[in-house]
Design a protein around this motif. Sequence first.
Motif, PDB file in Angstrom:
ATOM      1  N   SER A  13       0.841  -1.137   0.118  1.00 44.05           N
ATOM      2  CA  SER A  13      -0.096  -0.020  -0.261  1.00 44.05           C
ATOM      3  C   SER A  13       0.834   1.252  -0.049  1.00 44.05           C
ATOM      4  N   VAL A  14       0.706   2.115  -1.067  1.00 41.84           N
ATOM      5  CA  VAL A  14       1.510   3.346  -1.355  1.00 41.84           C
ATOM      6  C   VAL A  14       1.007   4.624  -1.273  1.00 41.84           C
ATOM      7  N   GLU A  15       1.277   5.373  -0.694  1.00 37.05           N
ATOM      8  CA  GLU A  15       0.443   6.993  -0.762  1.00 37.05           C
ATOM      9  C   GLU A  15       1.451   7.888  -1.630  1.00 37.05           C
ATOM     10  N   LEU A  16       0.869   8.170  -2.854  1.00 38.97           N
ATOM     11  CA  LEU A  16       1.318   8.815  -3.865  1.00 38.97           C
ATOM     12  C   LEU A  16       0.535  10.255  -3.939  1.00 38.97           C
ATOM     13  N   SER A  17       1.568  11.362  -4.080  1.00 41.36           N
ATOM     14  CA  SER A  17       0.898  12.792  -4.221  1.00 41.36           C
ATOM     15  C   SER A  17       0.506  13.047  -5.658  1.00 41.36           C
ATOM     16  N   ALA A  18      -0.377  12.336  -6.122  1.00 41.13           N
ATOM     17  CA  ALA A  18      -0.927  12.687  -7.645  1.00 41.13           C
ATOM     18  C   ALA A  18      -2.319  11.962  -7.667  1.00 41.13           C
ATOM     19  N   ALA A  19      -2.962  12.611  -8.721  1.00 40.03           N
ATOM     20  CA  ALA A  19      -4.252  12.063  -8.834  1.00 40.03           C
ATOM     21  C   ALA A  19      -4.255  10.735  -9.288  1.00 40.03           C
ATOM     22  N   PRO A  20      -5.386   9.702  -9.017  1.00 40.29           N
ATOM     23  CA  PRO A  20      -5.556   8.481  -9.569  1.00 40.29           C
ATOM     24  C   PRO A  20      -5.076   8.481 -11.165  1.00 40.29           C
ATOM     25  N   GLU A  21      -5.798   9.162 -11.903  1.00 41.58           N
ATOM     26  CA  GLU A  21      -5.721   9.332 -13.289  1.00 41.58           C
ATOM     27  C   GLU A  21      -4.057   9.329 -13.802  1.00 41.58           C
ATOM     28  N   LEU A  92      -6.507   1.901  -7.417  1.00 35.51           N
ATOM     29  CA  LEU A  92      -6.080   3.364  -7.224  1.00 35.51           C
ATOM     30  C   LEU A  92      -7.343   4.123  -6.373  1.00 35.51           C
ATOM     31  N   ALA A  93      -7.086   4.729  -5.496  1.00 38.04           N
ATOM     32  CA  ALA A  93      -8.282   5.113  -4.651  1.00 38.04           C
ATOM     33  C   ALA A  93      -8.016   6.779  -4.371  1.00 38.04           C
ATOM     34  N   PRO A  94      -8.551   7.672  -4.622  1.00 44.03           N
ATOM     35  CA  PRO A  94      -8.537   9.144  -3.968  1.00 44.03           C
ATOM     36  C   PRO A  94      -8.254   9.338  -2.519  1.00 44.03           C
ATOM     37  N   MET A  95      -7.215  10.121  -2.095  1.00 46.24           N
ATOM     38  CA  MET A  95      -6.822  10.170  -0.635  1.00 46.24           C
ATOM     39  C   MET A  95      -6.533  11.617  -0.468  1.00 46.24           C
ATOM     40  N   GLY A  96      -7.401  12.571   0.198  1.00 44.69           N
ATOM     41  CA  GLY A  96      -7.205  13.767   0.048  1.00 44.69           C
ATOM     42  C   GLY A  96      -6.696  14.490  -1.249  1.00 44.69           C
ATOM     43  N   ARG A  97      -5.579  14.984  -1.136  1.00 46.10           N
ATOM     44  CA  ARG A  97      -4.909  15.497  -2.475  1.00 46.10           C
ATOM     45  C   ARG A  97      -4.156  14.477  -3.213  1.00 46.10           C
ATOM     46  N   ARG A 100      -3.993   6.633  -2.883  1.00 47.31           N
ATOM     47  CA  ARG A 100      -3.631   5.353  -2.174  1.00 47.31           C
ATOM     48  C   ARG A 100      -3.687   4.224  -3.267  1.00 47.31           C
ATOM     49  N   LEU A 101      -2.380   3.693  -3.538  1.00 50.84           N
ATOM     50  CA  LEU A 101      -2.383   2.483  -4.567  1.00 50.84           C
ATOM     51  C   LEU A 101      -2.308   1.362  -3.718  1.00 50.84           C
ATOM     52  N   THR A 102      -3.036   0.481  -4.055  1.00 53.60           N
ATOM     53  CA  THR A 102      -2.976  -0.927  -3.412  1.00 53.60           C
ATOM     54  C   THR A 102      -2.507  -1.902  -4.333  1.00 53.60           C
ATOM     55  N   PHE A 103      -1.656  -2.384  -4.152  1.00 55.47           N
ATOM     56  CA  PHE A 103      -0.946  -3.266  -5.070  1.00 55.47           C
ATOM     57  C   PHE A 103      -1.202  -4.919  -4.737  1.00 55.47           C
ATOM     58  N   THR A 104      -1.640  -5.748  -5.212  1.00 54.88           N
ATOM     59  CA  THR A 104      -1.645  -7.166  -4.794  1.00 54.88           C
ATOM     60  C   THR A 104      -0.996  -8.073  -6.125  1.00 54.88           C
ATOM     61  N   GLN A 105      -0.210  -8.911  -5.678  1.00 56.95           N
ATOM     62  CA  GLN A 105       0.081  -9.831  -6.715  1.00 56.95           C
ATOM     63  C   GLN A 105      -0.007 -11.273  -6.023  1.00 56.95           C
ATOM     64  N   VAL A 106      -0.909 -12.095  -6.762  1.00 59.04           N
ATOM     65  CA  VAL A 106      -1.329 -13.362  -6.391  1.00 59.04           C
ATOM     66  C   VAL A 106      -0.561 -14.384  -7.260  1.00 59.04           C
ATOM     67  N   GLY A 107      -0.195 -15.368  -6.495  1.00 58.96           N
ATOM     68  CA  GLY A 107       0.744 -16.507  -7.215  1.00 58.96           C
ATOM     69  C   GLY A 107       2.303 -16.397  -7.580  1.00 58.96           C
ATOM     70  N   VAL A 108       3.024 -15.714  -6.674  1.00 59.45           N
ATOM     71  CA  VAL A 108       4.228 -15.399  -6.989  1.00 59.45           C
ATOM     72  C   VAL A 108       5.093 -16.595  -6.443  1.00 59.45           C
TER      73      VAL A 108
END
Length: 138
Positions: A13-21, A92-97, A100-108
Motif C-alpha cells: 500500500s503506497v500513498e502517492l501525491s498525484a491524482a489516480p488518473e 487506485l483510490a483518491p485520498m485527500g490531495r 492510495r495505491l493498493t497493489f496485490t500480486q497473487v501466485g508469486v
Amino acid sequence: MSPTLDVRNLQHSVELSAAPEAIYDALLDARQHAAFTGFDAEIDAREGGAFSTCEGRNRGYTLVLVPGRRIVQAWTHRDWPEHHYSIATFDLAPMGRGTRLTFTQVGVPAEAYAWLDEGWRTTYWGPLARYLAMRRRG
C-alpha cells in the motif's frame, strides 16, 4: 504429474501525491513507464493487450482496466517457470490531495518473493513517487 509450485501473495500500500488518473496513465503509457523505471517498456494499454517491461524481464497481458481506478494483469518474469503467471492488481483510490495505491500480486513463486517484493519498492513505488512529484513541479 507435474510438481506443485509453492507460491506466495504479495501486497503493498503506497500513498502517492498525484491524482489516480496520473498514476494510472504512468503505469500504462510505455513512454512514462520507461521514464520512471529507467527501463524500456512496450505496453498495449487495452484489455487483452500485451505488455513487456523492464527490458523484457516482465511480460504479460492486461485483463481488466477501469480508467483511473484499477489495472489487473496476468504477469510473469523471465526467470519463472514456463507458463506460470501471477495476477497483479493495482487499485487506485483518491485520498485527500493524492492517491492510495493498493497493489496485490497473487501466485508469486515462493523463491522469487523476496527479490520481487523489494523490486516493486525500488523499481516502481519510489521512482514513481519521484517521477510524479517532478511532473507536478513542471
